[in-house]
Design a protein around this motif. Structure first.
Motif, PDB file in Angstrom:
ATOM      1  N   MET A  38      -9.853  14.893   1.111  1.00  0.00           N
ATOM      2  CA  MET A  38      -9.002  13.855   1.705  1.00  0.00           C
ATOM      3  C   MET A  38      -9.853  12.865   2.504  1.00  0.00           C
ATOM      4  SD  MET A  38      -5.871  14.321   0.930  1.00  0.00           S
ATOM      5  CE  MET A  38      -4.776  15.569   0.330  1.00  0.00           C
ATOM      6  N   TRP A  55      -5.589  10.332   2.187  1.00  0.00           N
ATOM      7  CA  TRP A  55      -5.533   9.833   0.814  1.00  0.00           C
ATOM      8  C   TRP A  55      -6.463  10.657  -0.066  1.00  0.00           C
ATOM      9  CZ3 TRP A  55      -1.765   6.404   0.003  1.00  0.00           C
ATOM     10  CH2 TRP A  55      -1.253   5.737   1.119  1.00  0.00           C
ATOM     11  N   TYR A  56      -6.008  10.910  -1.282  1.00  0.00           N
ATOM     12  CA  TYR A  56      -6.793  11.672  -2.258  1.00  0.00           C
ATOM     13  C   TYR A  56      -7.063  10.775  -3.450  1.00  0.00           C
ATOM     14  CZ  TYR A  56      -8.161  15.241  -5.592  1.00  0.00           C
ATOM     15  OH  TYR A  56      -8.858  15.977  -6.519  1.00  0.00           O
ATOM     16  N   GLU A 115      -8.243  10.297  -7.234  1.00  0.00           N
ATOM     17  CA  GLU A 115      -8.404  11.001  -8.503  1.00  0.00           C
ATOM     18  C   GLU A 115      -8.843   9.987  -9.553  1.00  0.00           C
ATOM     19  OE1 GLU A 115      -5.643  14.129 -10.605  1.00  0.00           O
ATOM     20  OE2 GLU A 115      -4.852  12.107 -10.969  1.00  0.00           O
ATOM     21  N   ARG A 165      -6.542   6.819  -9.123  1.00  0.00           N
ATOM     22  CA  ARG A 165      -5.171   7.007  -8.663  1.00  0.00           C
ATOM     23  C   ARG A 165      -5.336   7.482  -7.224  1.00  0.00           C
ATOM     24  NH1 ARG A 165      -3.354  10.929 -13.658  1.00  0.00           N
ATOM     25  NH2 ARG A 165      -3.807   9.428 -15.318  1.00  0.00           N
ATOM     26  N   TYR A 184      -3.563   8.997  -4.083  1.00  0.00           N
ATOM     27  CA  TYR A 184      -2.346   9.694  -3.667  1.00  0.00           C
ATOM     28  C   TYR A 184      -2.320   9.891  -2.161  1.00  0.00           C
ATOM     29  CZ  TYR A 184      -1.840  10.933  -8.604  1.00  0.00           C
ATOM     30  OH  TYR A 184      -1.702  10.885  -9.966  1.00  0.00           O
ATOM     31  N   ASN A 185      -1.126   9.750  -1.581  1.00  0.00           N
ATOM     32  CA  ASN A 185      -0.966  10.025  -0.153  1.00  0.00           C
ATOM     33  C   ASN A 185      -0.950  11.525   0.084  1.00  0.00           C
ATOM     34  OD1 ASN A 185       1.129  10.545   2.295  1.00  0.00           O
ATOM     35  ND2 ASN A 185      -0.167   8.758   2.638  1.00  0.00           N
ATOM     36  N   GLY A 186      -1.606  11.966   1.161  1.00  0.00           N
ATOM     37  CA  GLY A 186      -1.742  13.385   1.461  1.00  0.00           C
ATOM     38  C   GLY A 186      -0.474  14.061   1.929  1.00  0.00           C
ATOM     39  N   SER A 232       2.940  12.830   0.937  1.00  0.00           N
ATOM     40  CA  SER A 232       3.992  12.695  -0.076  1.00  0.00           C
ATOM     41  C   SER A 232       3.512  12.972  -1.493  1.00  0.00           C
ATOM     42  CB  SER A 232       4.554  11.275  -0.042  1.00  0.00           C
ATOM     43  OG  SER A 232       3.563  10.353  -0.497  1.00  0.00           O
ATOM     44  N   TRP A 233       2.224  12.876  -1.742  1.00  0.00           N
ATOM     45  CA  TRP A 233       1.602  12.977  -3.068  1.00  0.00           C
ATOM     46  C   TRP A 233       2.135  11.921  -4.023  1.00  0.00           C
ATOM     47  CZ3 TRP A 233      -2.941  14.851  -3.824  1.00  0.00           C
ATOM     48  CH2 TRP A 233      -3.433  15.778  -2.898  1.00  0.00           C
ATOM     49  N   ALA A 266       1.670   7.836  -5.324  1.00  0.00           N
ATOM     50  CA  ALA A 266       0.510   6.977  -5.545  1.00  0.00           C
ATOM     51  C   ALA A 266       0.630   5.635  -4.830  1.00  0.00           C
ATOM     52  CB  ALA A 266       0.320   6.720  -7.036  1.00  0.00           C
ATOM     53  N   GLN A 290       4.314   3.170  -1.855  1.00  0.00           N
ATOM     54  CA  GLN A 290       4.042   4.420  -2.571  1.00  0.00           C
ATOM     55  C   GLN A 290       5.133   4.638  -3.609  1.00  0.00           C
ATOM     56  OE1 GLN A 290       4.251   7.998  -0.301  1.00  0.00           O
ATOM     57  NE2 GLN A 290       6.377   7.698   0.265  1.00  0.00           N
TER      58      GLN A 290
END
Length: 181
Positions: A91, A130-131, A133, A142, A144-146, A148-149, A151, A167
């Motif tokens: 993250m 944020w993740y 990918e 992509r 992703y929010n940590g 809500s997952w 994008a 998102q």
């Protein structure tokens, strides 16, 4: 060899050595050490529009919504730093260069369409995590929010400057792909 030529040659060697030392010292002072180099500023580039995530003026206000704008090297509100989140492998937080605040979500964390905004950084707040990918088909990520997952997405797929970041569940849209430069 006459004494005059020896002195002249010795003087030339001394001057050459002094120049070498001076160039070495100047080069050493001009090159920052890794500890002094400072952060590596990046831009979050929307793949479909080639515009970057920015924070609008008055930059340092809480809850300002991120929007896409043309990139400018002088516009620090479009520069970001990726900061690893302690104790959350993979993250990162995105810290804005101008405001020193982090990208995150507002109060409706699990709502598709929730605006992505900035607030004071808080490493224990997963709405600011944020993740990234790697997309398997495009040279983009992509993100992703940590909490809500969902994008990071440019609202309604807009390619216009000023379009907001929101998102949404990832569905493969080009407006959900971001490049990190």
């Amino acid at each position: 060899m006459p004494k005059y030529h020896l002195v002249q040659r010795l003087a030339g060697l001394v001057v050459a050595a002094a120049v070498t030392v001076a160039v070495t010292v100047i080069a050493a002072l001009a090159t920052p050490s890794p500890a002094q180099a400072g952060p590596n500023w990046i831009r979050i580039n929307a793949f479909h529009s080639n515009l970057v995530a920015t924070i609008p003026a008055p930059w340092t206000t809480n809850n300002l919504v991120a929007q896409q704008q043309p990139y400018s090297v002088n516009a620090r509100n479009g520069h970001w730093q990726e900061v690893a989140v302690p104790n959350a492998p993979g993250m990162v937080q995105f810290v804005n260069r101008r405001s020193a605040q982090c990208l995150g979500l507002g109060v409706a964390v699990f709502t598709p369409g929730e605006l992505i905004d900035q607030n004071p950084c808080n490493a224990s707040d997963p709405t600011q995590w944020w993740y990234l990918e790697q997309d398997p088909l495009q040279p983009a990520y992509r993100i992703y929010n940590g909490a809500s997952w969902m994008a990071m997405t440019v609202e309604n797929g807009s390619v216009l400057a000023g379009a907001r970041f929101v998102q949404r569940p990832f569905v493969g849209g080009a407006n959900q792909l971001m490049q990190i430069w």
